[in-house]
Every structure is written in structure tokens, then in C-alpha cells.
Design a protein around this motif. Structure first.
Motif, short mmCIF file in Angstrom:
data_model
loop_
_atom_site.label_atom_id
_atom_site.label_comp_id
_atom_site.label_asym_id
_atom_site.label_seq_id
_atom_site.Cartn_x
_atom_site.Cartn_y
_atom_site.Cartn_z
N ARG A 58 -21.68 -43.54 -2.03
CA ARG A 58 -21.05 -42.35 -1.46
C ARG A 58 -20.36 -42.68 -0.14
N VAL B 129 -16.44 -42.15 0.65
CA VAL B 129 -15.98 -41.32 1.76
C VAL B 129 -15.06 -42.10 2.69
N LEU C 46 -17.48 -35.51 -1.09
CA LEU C 46 -18.91 -35.23 -1.14
C LEU C 46 -19.25 -33.95 -1.91
#
Length: 839
Positions: free
Chosen positions: A102, A106, A203
Motif C-alpha cells: 500500500r 501511495v 487507499l
């Protein structure tokens, strides 16, 4: 089925419940599309319609002008503190909890969004300058403000209310290393906002509803802080926030999102919660539209077919319905339902209505919620096989009659199914046909929807049993009048996507259906209903034209009206003559590429008509297809026609490359400085890379099939065509002589266009610019290279020292004479040849 109020929970066997899965979700695609649409609107307002953008900015600044200064300073300071802490806390959290994937996603999306936001803002600022407007600045923008016009800010650049001149002072921005009075430079600035939107979007699959709302609130607070102090244009902010949000959604589409749709265990738990003792549950192998299918077995031996619909299926449904509403007309598509629950309730109501009317459809057992945030519909499972998988010998005339009887019963109850594909029809062990999936059904349908059911089922059956049996069974049960009324909808646009895909493997099936209906229903002829509101090719052309004009708008700013008025317009007829001469050259070249004798004037009319198609289809595809069609209509064998047109285009490429080398070399050192040709070493590297790539493709079976099945036959025909032309000196001279006339006529047209505005460059230099510029324009995806051709030619002429005030109108005059002026004659030539049967 009767269910006890509290069924005993049994030991449940769960099949196919795998662990973590990454998929590409429809919701991410929907978010990307929405972001792109908002971004396009913001781009138009911020760039082309800049007066509106500045007006909105003035109104926003005036709206906040009455707030107390202390309140504003406190608010902006708090927002800046949160803006500094938020990315640090996010990174710490992701790394501390070992969410490395993640974190990388990002960082990737934020970096890309920030870079594009900075580049786009810089590009817009450099390309467009709105009119000067006077705006009273808020008192708190700067402690020390000196404006150029008695304390009045001048708004003369996009991305800011005004261009202010400041003295060093203690401002909110300087506390954090930036100058708050610099347009767009306050923190959090527009680049930060785009990156933040990208991070939130990336997200989103891991955030619950509360955190998603919090994210939007924070983004709104950051945006408000910049709007209050007048350092950010609202329209620019909308554009770049949409850009960042779309990049986040696109990142998930590329790398995948976690699949959080319900699994078999959740389905079993939901059924058990409503009193059903499930002993076994697992995924079902059957296809289901806009849902995830499961099968479940109860303690008493009953088998259920369960359709689960989540927000992902809802997103797919919204996209599908929106696509149909935009592109098609006459289908009566209703707008998407406001919630997932309403969609499920609609399908349940349609299924119950059909069953009560006597239609054979599985009995609805239960509608229930299933976690996370999904709904299910449980039906009694039917023992049978889908029509798509049924053996041919089982599809008897009785089975076909039973199916048409079910459709007639459904229509009598004023319900249209609207998705009668082979996967939604089940044949049981007794030869009875059952209708499935009423999610797209409509009550009180129009005649068009009823006819669409008949047309869809005709094609579905024709794919399995042939056009003759499909039409015969339909007329036998529904009547010739009903079938004839459905005939106008026998076209790909009226069919489901699965039926269209199956139809691609059966060329000519629709034509056979049309013939059968005309013969059996006694129709002389019928006209297909116009269902396509917008064609994809039209949308693509409009987008490319819009991009082209966006490229050309700054060039038009360099055109001086006096230069146009003072031009020597006596050169214009000569430019038009050379434009006309290109069609004579194309006629001679095409005659030389074929062994057959072709009449000169009809062939020349065909070249003019082919140029018309090149104006509406990119990369000359339309002109090639038009020439092939013309040759076939004039008795030339299809393979010979394709080979001849291919040889003609190959000769044009050879001539263009040869003349480019000659004229660039002849133009001398100046040309080689402006037009850099690749060195021999680079050419060898490119050739080696191409050979390695080709060898890699040939290693795979699909690559060999592509080369041997598609490319090799074309290359072989082209080689045979060149060999046939090479044995005839006359044909060879016509082929390459015609290509030479085409290329040089365009070069002369550009040169004389320059002479009309005073000239300034020699013929050799102008020809070198034309040859290189037109070659670059061929790579553009716009019809005729619109935008790219003008930009390349203007850039080339200016690079050789020609003033832009001459280069711009000269190029536009050249393009008018050679590209736009032949459009009307091309259309007339096409209609004339079509009337004579030559097209």
C-alpha cells in the motif's frame, strides 16, 4: 419451502473459499471515469473559458472578505499544521503495520499526480493569459502588500486571483518555508492537493465509510484555506484534484485492489441467519449478469442458486446503463437505481411477476443482506443445462416451441426480459425451457422492448440451430406479424454483449436471418431501426479534433490580420492547382500498381472520394478501404485489389523516404542542424531491437499465428504485386512517377503558400520541411494529422529562420487548399460513384 423460525445450525462445508485476492474492480473504473469527466470540465473552464474561471475566483474571494482576520489566520495555521502532519502519519502507520505494498502504491500515485499537476499548471500558465481584471484583495493575504495599481491586484495569469508584488513580511506561508503571497505557492498548494487526492483515492479500498468521509472533509478544509486567502483559483483546484483522484483510481486498476466481495462462508452465514440450515456452500460455475453466483445445499437436500450483488456489481451496472443511455436510443433504459437494495428488490419483483403470470422461472426463496455491504437473491436450483451448453440433438422443435411460448406468456403479462441470451435460458430434463435473470427486465415495456426480446432470441437460437429453424419456430408460435415487427432490431446494437461476441464467429448470420424473415413473413424489404445515438468513431474523431484545435489555438495568436489582408492572393490558384495535381498523381500510381486497365476519370473521382474518407478516419484507413471497394466494384479480384493498394502505399513510402534523404542532404548544413537524422550506429541498434522483439513474439504460439495467419499472406501478396509491376517498365514508371507527383505537388503547394505571404525560404528548404513534417504528422491519431501536421510544419519553418507571423498563415493557407477545400468535391465524387454502383 417452509422454514422454521430458528433453523438449527449444521456443520457447513465451504468450497472454494480462497484467501486474499487482488482484482480489477468496476468501482475503480467508475471513479476514474467520473474523475476524468470532472477534470475535462475543469480544464475547459480553466483554459479555454478563462473568463468564467476568473469570475468564479472573484466571487469566492468576495464571499470570504468579511471574515475576521484573527479567525482566518487561526484557521489557516491549523490547516497547515494538519497538512504537514498528515503525510508523515500516514507513512508511519503503513510502514509500522507492514503495509509495504500500500505504501508503494501511495507513493507511486502521489508522485505521478504531483508531477502532472505541476506540469499542467505550468503549461496552462504559459499557454493562456486571461483578460486583466481588478480584484480587491482580502486584508489578511499579506502583511505588507504593494500593488501595481493603488492597492488593486491584477489578475493576469491562470491559477491565481492576482499577480501581486510583496515586501518581506511575516505571513502564514513564510512560517512553513513558502511565500503565501505568491500565486498558487501557499501551503498546501495545488500540487499538494492533487497528491493528497491521489493518496486518498489509492487507499479507498482499505478505508471504511467513516474514514472516507474524514478524508473528503480534510481535503475540503485544505481547499478552503487556499480559497480564503485568494491564492488558488477554484476551477484550477477542481481540475487538479480530479486529476489526482483519477490517478489514484487508475493505479488500482493497473495493480489491482483487494477483492472484498462476499465469499461462500458469508453467503452460508446470511442464509443461516434467516433460518436456512446450510450444509454446503461454494461458488457456482454458471454465468450470472452483474452478480457473483454461488450454490448452496440445505439440510433437507434442497439446492439453491444464490446471486450476490455488491457495490462492485452496482458500479458495473451503472457503467453499462450509462453507456447504453449515451450511445444508444430507443431502448427505454431507465436511470440506475439509487441504491443496491433497490436494484435487488427490482429483480425480485420482476421474477415474482413473471412467475405469477405462469412463466417458467426458478422460484425466489429469499432476499437478504450479506456482509460486507451486499445483497443476495436465493432461488431454487433447476436441474438442467443452459441453452449455450445444450447438445444440438436436445434442441428439438418442441423445445424451441416451448421457449417461444414462455416469451409469449411473459409479453402477455406486459413484461420484457431484455436479456434473452443463451446463458439466461435453461433446458430441464423434461425438455422445458426456463427463463432466468430478470435484473434488466421492465414492466409495461414499449413495443420496441418487446420487439427487442424477439430479435435477441432469434439471434440466440440462430447461433445454435440456424437461421431457418429459428425463424420458422418463431413464426409458428408468435405469428408472422410479430416477427416482422421485430425485424428492424436485428442488428448488433440491439443485442447483448455476449450475443454480439458469439455473432462475430458467424459471419453473415444476420443477413441470413433478414432473408428468412422476408421470405417467410412476406416482406419485400424492411429498414433497420436507427439505434446508435453516438458512434465510437465519432467520439474518437471529436476528441482528436478537440486536441488538435487545442494545439493550434496558441499558433493562431501569432497571426496578424494585416499580414493576411496584404497577402498576394494571386498565388492561391496555383496552390489549388498543385492540390488538384496530387489526385492526378494518385490516379496514375494506382493504375501502375495493378495489372488490370482502369479508366482514368472514374479512378480519379475515386481518389477524390478516398480523400474524403481520409478526412473522417485516422491514418488513411478510410482512403485505403475506399480504394479497395472501388477496385472490387470494377471487377478486380479482392486479393489483387488488396495487394495493389498495398503496393501503391509502399511505393509512396519508398518515394517519400528517398526524397526526404535527398532534400535534407541538399538543404545543406542548416537542415542537418535543424533536422537531425539518426546515425548509422543508432539505426543498427534500432534494427537489432526490432529483430529481438520480433524473435520474442515468434517464440509464442499466438505470435506465430499472428505472423503466419495475418501478416505473412499480406506480405506475400505485396511481394507478388511488386514482382508483377517490376516486369513492366511502363507500370513501374506509372507507380513511382505517380508517387513522385503526389509528394512534389504537396511541396510546391506549401512553397507557393509561403510566397503568398512574402516567402523567405528557398524551395529546397521548404520541401525538406514538408517531407519531415508530414512524416511526423502521419503518426498522429487524428484524421489527416490535424493539429500535428500544422504544428510540425510551423515548427520546421520557424526553425529555419522564418518569422512566425509568416509561417503560421502560410501553413494554414496550405492546409486549407490541400486538406479542407477538397472535402466537398470528395463527398460529391463519392455520391456520384455510389449512384453509379462504383462504390
Amino acid at each position: 419451502m417452509t422454514t422454521p423460525p430458528e433453523a438449527e445450525l449444521a456443520e457447513v462445508q465451504i468450497d472454494g473459499d480462497t484467501g486474499y485476492r487482488r482484482v480489477r474492480l468496476p468501482s475503480d473504473l467508475l471513479r476514474l471515469i467520473v474523475a476524468v469527466c470532472i477534470g475535462i470540465i475543469g480544464f475547459l473552464l480553466a483554459s479555454v473559458l478563462d473568463n468564467i474561471s476568473v469570475g468564479i475566483t472573484i466571487e469566492v474571494v468576495d464571499a470570504f472578505d468579511g471574515l475576521p482576520e484573527a479567525m482566518v489566520v487561526t484557521f489557516i495555521l491549523a490547516v497547515q499544521l494538519i497538512a504537514w502532519a498528515l503525510p508523515i502519519l500516514t507513512a508511519v502507520f503503513l510502514l509500522a503495520w507492514q503495509r509495504y505494498r500500500r505504501f508503494v502504491l501511495v507513493v507511486l500515485s502521489v508522485s505521478l499526480a504531483a508531477a502532472l499537476a505541476w506540469g499542467l499548471q505550468t503549461e496552462m500558465t504559459s499557454r493562456f493569459a486571461p483578460p486583466v481584471l481588478d480584484v480587491e484583495p482580502p486584508a489578511w493575504v499579506c502583511d505588507n502588500l504593494e500593488a501595481t495599481r493603488d492597492g488593486v491586484v491584477q489578475a493576469d495569469a491562470p491559477g491565481a486571483v492576482g499577480d501581486v508584488i510583496t515586501q518581506p513580511g511575516e505571513t502564514i506561508g513564510t512560517l512553513f518555508g513558502s511565500h503565501a503571497c505568491v500565486p498558487g505557492d501557499g501551503f498546501p498548494n495545488i500540487v499538494y492537493l492533487a497528491g493528497m487526492a491521489a493518496a486518498f483515492s489509492t487507499l479507498t479500498p482499505w478505508l471504511n465509510r467513516r474514514w472516507r468521509r474524514t478524508s473528503w472533509v480534510l481535503l475540503g478544509l485544505f481547499l478552503m484555506a487556499r480559497l480564503i486567502d485568494g491564492l488558488l483559483v477554484p476551477v484550477d483546484a477542481v481540475l487538479l484534484i480530479a486529476l489526482g483522484y483519477g490517478i489514484g483510481a487508475g493505479t488500482l486498476l493497473v495493480f489491482g485492489s483487494p477483492d472484498r466481495r462476499p465469499r461462500a462462508g458469508a453467503v452460508a452465514a446470511a442464509l443461516a441467519g434467516h433460518g436456512y440450515a446450510v450444509t454446503r456452500a461454494g461458488p457456482s460455475a454458471v454465468a450470472a449478469r452483474s452478480s457473483v453466483p454461488f450454490s448452496a445445499e440445505l439440510q433437507d437436500g434442497t439446492r439453491l442458486f444464490v446471486k450476490v450483488r455488491s457495490h462492485e456489481e452496482r458500479a458495473a451496472e451503472i457503467l453499462y446503463r450509462a453507456y447504453r443511455m449515451i450511445r444508444l436510443t430507443g431502448f427505454g433504459d431507465e436511470r440506475p437505481f439509487m441504491s443496491l437494495r433497490r436494484e435487488v428488490e427490482h429483480e425480485a419483483a420482476m421474477s415474482l411477476t413473471a412467475a405469477s403470470a405462469g412463466v417458467l422461472t426458478p422460484r425466489l426463496v429469499r432476499v437478504a443482506e450479506v456482509q460486507p455491504a451486499s445483497m443476495l437473491l436465493a432461488f431454487e436450483e433447476i436441474e438442467g443445462v443452459p441453452l449455450a451448453d445444450a447438445p444440438p440433438e436436445t434442441i428439438t422443435d418442441d423445445v424451441l416451441g416451448s421457449l417461444w411460448d414462455q416469451v409469449a406468456t411473459l409479453h402477455t403479462a406486459a413484461v420484457a426480459h431484455r436479456n434473452l441470451s443463451a446463458g439466461n435460458i435453461m433446458i430441464d430434463d423434461h425438455g422445458r425451457c426456463w427463463l432466468l435473470d430478470f435484473g434488466f427486465a421492465e414492466m409495461s415495456p414499449s413495443d420496441g422492448d418487446l420487439g427487442g426480446d424477439v430479435a435477441q432470441l432469434l439471434v440466440t437460437l440462430a447461433l445454435r440451430v440456424g437461421a431457418d429453424r429459428a425463424v420458422e419456430s418463431a413464426i409458428g408460435r408468435l405469428g408472422a406479424e410479430t416477427v416482422a415487427a421485430a425485424a428492424p432490431r436485428l442488428q448488433p446494437a440491439a443485442l447483448s454483449s455476449t450475443t454480439r461476441n458469439a455473432l462475430k464467429k458467424h459471419k453473415g448470420l444476420l443477413d441470413r436471418l433478414h432473408t428468412e424473415i422476408r421470405e417467410r413473413a412476406g416482406l419485400e424489404e424492411f429498414e433497420l431501426e436507427k439505434l446508435e445515438r453516438v458512434k465510437p468513431r465519432t467520439v474518437f474523431t471529436v476528441l482528436m479534433l478537440g486536441l488538435a484545435f487545442y494545439v493550434l489555438i496558441p499558433q493562431l495568436a501569432n497571426v496578424d490580420l494585416e499580414t493576411i489582408v496584404d497577402a498576394e492572393w494571386s498565388w492561391f490558384p496555383i496552390v489549388v492547382f498543385f492540390s488538384f495535381l496530387t489526385y492526378a498523381g494518385a490516379t496514375v500510381a494506382l493504375k501502375g500498381a495493378l495489372p488490370e486497365r482502369l479508366p482514368f476519370w472514374p479512378t480519379m473521382f475515386a481518389q477524390v472520394a478516398a480523400s474524403f474518407f481520409n478526412r473522417i478516419v485516422p491514418v488513411k484507413v478510410g482512403g485505403i478501404a475506399a480504394n479497395i471497394r472501388y477496385l472490387q466494384k470494377n471487377g478486380v479480384d479482392s486479393s489483387v485489389a488488396v495487394a495493389g493498394v498495398g503496393v501503391n502505399n509502399l511505393a509512396g513510402v519508398i518515394m517519400h523516404v528517398s526524397l526526404t534523404l535527398i532534400f535534407v542532404t541538399t538543404a545543406g548544413r542548416t537542415a542537418t542542424d535543424v533536422i537531425s537524422l539518426p546515425s548509422g550506429q543508432n539505426l543498427l541498434l534500432i534494427l537489432a531491437a526490432v529483430m529481438v522483439l520480433a524473435g520474442g513474439v515468434m517464440l509464442f504460439p499466438w505470435g506465430r499465428r499472428l505472423f503466419l495467419g495475418k501478416l505473412w499472406p499480406v506480405l506475400r501478396k505485396a511481394a507478388a504485386g511488386i514482382a508483377a509491376v517490376a516486369v513492366s517498365p511502363k507500370k513501374l514508371l506509372m507507380l513511382f512517377g505517380g508517387a513522385f507527383v503526389i509528394t512534389m505537388s504537396y511541396a510546391f503547394a506549401l512553397w507557393y503558400s509561403l510566397e503568398a505571404f512574402g516567402g523567405g525560404l528557398g524551395f529546397v528548404t521548404v520541401t525538406a520541411v514538408y517531407l519531415t513534417g508530414s512524416a511526423l504528422a502521419q503518426a498522429a491519431p487524428t484524421p489527416g494529422g490535424i493539429g500535428a501536421a500544422e504544428a510540425a510544419l510551423i515548427a520546421g519553418l520557424v526553425a529555419f529562420g522564418l518569422d512566425a507571423s509568416i509561417a503560421v498563415p502560410a501553413v494554414f493557407l496550405y492546409r486549407f487548399a490541400t486538406f479542407w477545400l477538397p472535402v466537398l468535391p470528395g463527398w460529391i465524387a463519392f455520391k456520384r460513384l455510389e449512384a453509379k454502383g462504383a462504390f
